[in-house]
Design an enzyme around this catalytic site. Sequence first.
Site, mmCIF file in Angstrom:
data_model
loop_
_atom_site.group_PDB
_atom_site.id
_atom_site.type_symbol
_atom_site.label_atom_id
_atom_site.label_comp_id
_atom_site.label_asym_id
_atom_site.label_seq_id
_atom_site.Cartn_x
_atom_site.Cartn_y
_atom_site.Cartn_z
ATOM 1 C CE LYS A 11 13.234 63.573 17.132
ATOM 2 N NZ LYS A 11 13.705 65.073 17.418
ATOM 3 C CE1 TYR A 51 16.675 64.012 21.815
ATOM 4 C CE2 TYR A 51 14.702 62.930 22.750
ATOM 5 C CZ TYR A 51 15.439 63.363 21.684
ATOM 6 O OH TYR A 51 14.850 63.216 20.405
ATOM 7 C CG ASN A 114 12.988 67.695 14.579
ATOM 8 O OD1 ASN A 114 12.688 66.279 15.172
ATOM 9 N ND2 ASN A 114 14.079 68.241 14.969
ATOM 10 C CG HIS A 117 17.492 60.831 18.025
ATOM 11 N ND1 HIS A 117 18.145 61.897 18.505
ATOM 12 C CD2 HIS A 117 18.366 59.746 17.953
ATOM 13 C CE1 HIS A 117 19.217 61.510 18.988
ATOM 14 N NE2 HIS A 117 19.320 60.167 18.331
ATOM 15 C CD GLU A 128 21.953 58.792 20.512
ATOM 16 O OE1 GLU A 128 22.156 59.858 20.857
ATOM 17 O OE2 GLU A 128 21.269 58.611 19.382
#
Length: 140
Positions: A11, A51, A114, A117, A128
């Site tokens: 991320k 998302y 965080n 993913h 995905e």
Amino acid sequence: MAIERTLSIIKPDATRRNLTGKINAMLEGAGLRIVAQKRLRLTRAQAEGFYDVHAERPFFNDLCTFMTSGPVVVQVLEGESAVAKNREVMGATNPADAAEGTIRKECAESIEANSVHGSDSSENAAKEIAFFFAEEEIVG
Ligand code: IDP
Ligand code: MG
């Protein structure tokens, strides 16, 4: 146990702090093979589409803003039980709850920023992976 593939994303908080190599080393150290990888800047539409399952959650808008705030590295990981193994090396969503030695414990800044993913099931992994990669871009 079977060889599986899962989708991983490094991320923007992690790419900003130059942690791509460290995270890749942790993934590889856990026995996961990076069989496809590209660095890109998500568009708002891509972040919202990816998302989609979280569209009704209160953090959805902020999450999409965060995910488009800088480059990400999207990757396909392959290995024994890759979905579960990746979730294990990632650690809990909230770094305050993440176990020692996990990526989120070592790298994450907050529950939102965080660092990584990872797909949560093999069904979602297939969707995905197809969201970001053509089959010929994945070299096992
Ligand atoms: P996961 O990434 O561990 O699977 P999810 O519940 O699927 O966690 O949430 C997707 C992402 O949304 C998280 O990784 C995190 O970036 C963000 N997120 C989840 N819960 C919160 C929250 O309570 N506040 C802000 N962001 C959140
Ligand atoms: Mg999730």
